[in-house]
Design a protein around this motif. Structure first.
Motif, PDB file in Angstrom:
ATOM      1  N   ALA A  21       0.811  -1.194  -0.086  1.00  0.00           N
ATOM      2  CA  ALA A  21       0.113   0.108   0.057  1.00  0.00           C
ATOM      3  C   ALA A  21       0.856   1.260  -0.067  1.00  0.00           C
ATOM      4  N   PRO A  22       0.396   2.126  -0.785  1.00  0.00           N
ATOM      5  CA  PRO A  22       1.093   3.642  -0.673  1.00  0.00           C
ATOM      6  C   PRO A  22       1.280   4.074   0.691  1.00  0.00           C
ATOM      7  N   LYS A  23       2.609   4.556   1.096  1.00  0.00           N
ATOM      8  CA  LYS A  23       3.291   4.713   2.365  1.00  0.00           C
ATOM      9  C   LYS A  23       2.829   3.633   3.399  1.00  0.00           C
ATOM     10  N   ARG A  24       2.615   2.336   2.876  1.00  0.00           N
ATOM     11  CA  ARG A  24       2.416   1.384   3.730  1.00  0.00           C
ATOM     12  C   ARG A  24       1.147   1.665   4.837  1.00  0.00           C
ATOM     13  N   ARG A  25       0.292   2.509   4.160  1.00  0.00           N
ATOM     14  CA  ARG A  25      -0.862   3.032   5.099  1.00  0.00           C
ATOM     15  C   ARG A  25      -2.136   2.525   4.470  1.00  0.00           C
ATOM     16  N   PRO A  88     -27.999   2.485   5.270  1.00  0.00           N
ATOM     17  CA  PRO A  88     -28.964   3.461   5.124  1.00  0.00           C
ATOM     18  C   PRO A  88     -29.391   4.250   6.343  1.00  0.00           C
ATOM     19  N   LYS A  89     -29.114   3.691   7.477  1.00  0.00           N
ATOM     20  CA  LYS A  89     -29.566   4.391   8.779  1.00  0.00           C
ATOM     21  C   LYS A  89     -28.613   5.436   9.112  1.00  0.00           C
ATOM     22  N   SER A  90     -27.194   5.201   8.774  1.00  0.00           N
ATOM     23  CA  SER A  90     -26.512   6.325   9.189  1.00  0.00           C
ATOM     24  C   SER A  90     -26.313   7.831   8.511  1.00  0.00           C
ATOM     25  N   ASP A  91     -26.149   8.659   9.356  1.00  0.00           N
ATOM     26  CA  ASP A  91     -26.479  10.328   8.657  1.00  0.00           C
ATOM     27  C   ASP A  91     -25.052  11.018   8.755  1.00  0.00           C
ATOM     28  N   PRO A  92     -24.591  11.571   7.745  1.00  0.00           N
ATOM     29  CA  PRO A  92     -23.547  12.239   7.836  1.00  0.00           C
ATOM     30  C   PRO A  92     -23.293  13.226   8.624  1.00  0.00           C
ATOM     31  N   ALA A  93     -24.531  14.008   9.130  1.00  0.00           N
ATOM     32  CA  ALA A  93     -24.288  15.196  10.155  1.00  0.00           C
ATOM     33  C   ALA A  93     -24.302  14.679  11.435  1.00  0.00           C
ATOM     34  N   THR A  94     -24.379  13.412  11.776  1.00  0.00           N
ATOM     35  CA  THR A  94     -24.288  12.683  12.999  1.00  0.00           C
ATOM     36  C   THR A  94     -23.838  11.244  12.968  1.00  0.00           C
ATOM     37  N   PRO A  95     -22.560  11.149  12.310  1.00  0.00           N
ATOM     38  CA  PRO A  95     -22.018   9.888  11.655  1.00  0.00           C
ATOM     39  C   PRO A  95     -22.074   8.650  12.768  1.00  0.00           C
ATOM     40  N   THR A  96     -22.629   7.530  12.693  1.00  0.00           N
ATOM     41  CA  THR A  96     -22.782   6.296  13.355  1.00  0.00           C
ATOM     42  C   THR A  96     -21.176   5.704  13.268  1.00  0.00           C
ATOM     43  N   TRP A  97     -20.690   5.567  12.226  1.00  0.00           N
ATOM     44  CA  TRP A  97     -19.456   4.498  12.027  1.00  0.00           C
ATOM     45  C   TRP A  97     -18.096   5.233  11.842  1.00  0.00           C
ATOM     46  N   PHE A  98     -17.238   4.785  12.400  1.00  0.00           N
ATOM     47  CA  PHE A  98     -15.749   5.737  12.409  1.00  0.00           C
ATOM     48  C   PHE A  98     -14.669   4.803  11.958  1.00  0.00           C
ATOM     49  N   MET A  99     -13.635   5.223  11.608  1.00  0.00           N
ATOM     50  CA  MET A  99     -12.531   4.464  11.267  1.00  0.00           C
ATOM     51  C   MET A  99     -11.138   5.146  11.823  1.00  0.00           C
ATOM     52  N   VAL A 100     -10.011   4.501  11.561  1.00  0.00           N
ATOM     53  CA  VAL A 100      -8.721   5.052  11.896  1.00  0.00           C
ATOM     54  C   VAL A 100      -7.943   4.928  10.513  1.00  0.00           C
ATOM     55  N   ASP A 101      -6.588   5.695  10.501  1.00  0.00           N
ATOM     56  CA  ASP A 101      -5.589   5.300   9.635  1.00  0.00           C
ATOM     57  C   ASP A 101      -4.454   4.429  10.288  1.00  0.00           C
ATOM     58  N   VAL A 102      -4.012   3.488   9.748  1.00  0.00           N
ATOM     59  CA  VAL A 102      -2.937   2.936  10.348  1.00  0.00           C
ATOM     60  C   VAL A 102      -1.832   2.576   9.462  1.00  0.00           C
ATOM     61  N   GLU A 103      -0.594   2.522  10.085  1.00  0.00           N
ATOM     62  CA  GLU A 103       0.785   2.173   8.829  1.00  0.00           C
ATOM     63  C   GLU A 103       1.242   1.053   9.584  1.00  0.00           C
ATOM     64  N   LEU A 104       1.902   0.146   8.491  1.00  0.00           N
ATOM     65  CA  LEU A 104       2.475  -0.999   8.922  1.00  0.00           C
ATOM     66  C   LEU A 104       3.943  -0.642   9.366  1.00  0.00           C
ATOM     67  N   VAL A 105       4.248  -1.025  10.551  1.00  0.00           N
ATOM     68  CA  VAL A 105       5.528  -0.823  11.015  1.00  0.00           C
ATOM     69  C   VAL A 105       6.600  -1.784  10.468  1.00  0.00           C
ATOM     70  N   ARG A 106       6.050  -2.859  10.714  1.00  0.00           N
ATOM     71  CA  ARG A 106       6.925  -3.913  10.206  1.00  0.00           C
ATOM     72  C   ARG A 106       6.032  -5.406  10.459  1.00  0.00           C
ATOM     73  N   PRO A 107       6.244  -6.261   8.907  1.00  0.00           N
ATOM     74  CA  PRO A 107       5.528  -7.685   9.089  1.00  0.00           C
ATOM     75  C   PRO A 107       6.760  -8.410  10.293  1.00  0.00           C
ATOM     76  N   LEU A 108       6.021  -9.277  10.871  1.00  0.00           N
ATOM     77  CA  LEU A 108       6.805 -10.120  11.853  1.00  0.00           C
ATOM     78  C   LEU A 108       7.689 -10.995  10.924  1.00  0.00           C
ATOM     79  N   LYS A 109       8.966 -11.383  11.634  1.00  0.00           N
ATOM     80  CA  LYS A 109       9.809 -12.159  10.797  1.00  0.00           C
ATOM     81  C   LYS A 109       9.297 -13.472  10.825  1.00  0.00           C
ATOM     82  N   GLN A 110       8.537 -14.007  11.476  1.00  0.00           N
ATOM     83  CA  GLN A 110       7.469 -15.035  11.242  1.00  0.00           C
ATOM     84  C   GLN A 110       6.336 -15.043  12.026  1.00  0.00           C
ATOM     85  N   PRO A 111       5.212 -15.424  11.505  1.00  0.00           N
ATOM     86  CA  PRO A 111       3.805 -15.273  12.094  1.00  0.00           C
ATOM     87  C   PRO A 111       3.817 -15.804  13.314  1.00  0.00           C
ATOM     88  N   ILE A 112       3.181 -15.363  14.620  1.00  0.00           N
ATOM     89  CA  ILE A 112       3.144 -15.840  15.618  1.00  0.00           C
ATOM     90  C   ILE A 112       1.320 -16.523  15.427  1.00  0.00           C
TER      91      ILE A 112
END
Length: 153
Positions: A21-25, A88-112
């Motif tokens: 992903a661009p900028k790993r974000r 359809p029930k959500s309203d831009p004036a009073t948003p119901t749903w939120f998100m954040v932006d995250v950036e990959l710091v690093r993949p693990l050397k091997q998955p846990i």
DNA sequence: GCCAACGTTGGC
DNA sequence: GCCAACGTTGGC
């Protein structure tokens, strides 16, 4: 500073997609669960770190470390009728749903792997991901759990 | 506010 | 594909 565990299905967005992903974000959109919404909206802060977890796949487990680069803001996909996660029930004036932006710091050397986490559950003092029936896509992780989990890498 | 029905998650 | 677990919905 908080620690989290964030689940993603690799068939939708996995560690390889993240690394490309661009900028790993990426924005973490599509959450439609109130408990998780509350965490994204109220508790996520810039600089928080999270385990990037693959779910619903051949080898479930932690594959990377990510950091929060933007705190909670309204999820625009909720207002887009053409989008899978349109609410359809959500309203831009009073948003119901939120998100954040995250950036990959690093993949693990091997998955846990989930298997590995379970084998060490006694040390991880009931990490939420391991709790029977847990279905939340994001769960808080304590500083002690974070440290002990990372030591398994 | 109760609770049955239904939908989704996610490991196996 | 199965199924346990649990959130959500909607009738009452």
């Amino acid at each position: 500073m908080n620690y989290w565990l964030m689940k993603s299905e690799p068939s939708v967005f996995g560690i390889a997609d993240f690394a490309r992903a661009p900028k790993r974000r990426t924005c973490w959109d599509g959450v439609r669960n109130y408990q998780v919404r509350n965490m994204l909206r109220d508790d996520f802060a810039i600089g928080d770190q999270a385990f990037f977890y693959h779910s619903s796949c051949e080898q479930p487990g932690i594959y990377g470390i990510v950091k929060v680069v933007r705190a909670g803001y309204p999820d625009p996909t909720a207002f887009d009728p053409t989008h899978d996660h349109f609410d359809p029930k959500s309203d831009p004036a009073t948003p119901t749903w939120f998100m954040v932006d995250v950036e990959l710091v690093r993949p693990l050397k091997q998955p846990i792997t989930l298997e590995r986490l379970k084998a060490n559950a006694h040390k991880l003092s009931e990490m939420l991901i391991l709790r029977r029936g847990n279905r939340l896509s994001i769960t808080p992780v304590s500083a002690a759990q974070w440290k002990k989990t990372l030591a398994l890498e």
